[in-house]
Design a protein around this motif. Structure first.
Motif, PDB file in Angstrom:
ATOM      1  N   UNK A  31     -11.818   4.787  -6.860  1.00  0.00           N
ATOM      2  CA  UNK A  31     -10.351   5.213  -7.498  1.00  0.00           C
ATOM      3  C   UNK A  31      -9.451   4.102  -7.730  1.00  0.00           C
ATOM      4  N   UNK A  32      -9.427   3.422  -6.518  1.00  0.00           N
ATOM      5  CA  UNK A  32      -8.536   2.361  -6.310  1.00  0.00           C
ATOM      6  C   UNK A  32      -8.920   1.211  -7.598  1.00  0.00           C
ATOM      7  N   UNK A  33     -10.308   0.967  -7.570  1.00  0.00           N
ATOM      8  CA  UNK A  33     -10.734  -0.194  -8.326  1.00  0.00           C
ATOM      9  C   UNK A  33     -10.517   0.381  -9.845  1.00  0.00           C
ATOM     10  N   UNK A  34     -10.686   1.517 -10.258  1.00  0.00           N
ATOM     11  CA  UNK A  34     -10.681   2.023 -11.730  1.00  0.00           C
ATOM     12  C   UNK A  34      -8.912   2.031 -12.039  1.00  0.00           C
ATOM     13  N   UNK A  38     -10.237  -3.637 -12.694  1.00  0.00           N
ATOM     14  CA  UNK A  38     -10.488  -5.099 -12.274  1.00  0.00           C
ATOM     15  C   UNK A  38     -11.915  -5.265 -12.851  1.00  0.00           C
ATOM     16  N   UNK A  39     -12.793  -4.248 -12.770  1.00  0.00           N
ATOM     17  CA  UNK A  39     -14.343  -4.395 -13.177  1.00  0.00           C
ATOM     18  C   UNK A  39     -14.536  -4.690 -14.598  1.00  0.00           C
ATOM     19  N   UNK A  40     -13.506  -4.141 -15.453  1.00  0.00           N
ATOM     20  CA  UNK A  40     -13.821  -4.333 -16.934  1.00  0.00           C
ATOM     21  C   UNK A  40     -13.417  -5.639 -17.198  1.00  0.00           C
ATOM     22  N   UNK A  41     -12.795  -6.503 -16.615  1.00  0.00           N
ATOM     23  CA  UNK A  41     -12.433  -7.816 -16.903  1.00  0.00           C
ATOM     24  C   UNK A  41     -13.371  -8.798 -16.060  1.00  0.00           C
TER      25      UNK A  41
END
Length: 69
Positions: A31-34, A38-41
């Motif tokens: 949830x924090x990463x979403x 971050x992961x999309x970039x």
């Protein structure tokens, strides 16, 4: 509970509770990463992305001990 399902034993309740604690840490991390997106970039190898993600979460937990688990 379903109507005819037997009640769980004390041992099974402890197992379920331990599993829920471990799972909650991972769910909060996802949830924090979403929310940070971050992961999309991130454009690198999956191995490096894993290390970067772990480092980010460690730093986040150091800054916010409330969510440390």
């Amino acid at each position: 509970r379903h109507r005819y399902r037997p009640k769980l034993s004390a041992w099974q309740k402890k197992v379920n509770q331990a599993h829920a604690r471990i799972r909650a840490i991972g769910e909060r991390a996802n949830a924090t990463l979403k929310t940070w997106k971050i992961l999309t970039k991130l454009r690198c190898s999956p191995h490096r992305a894993t290390a970067i993600t772990q480092a980010i979460l460690v730093l986040h937990h150091v800054e916010n001990p409330l969510y440390a688990g």
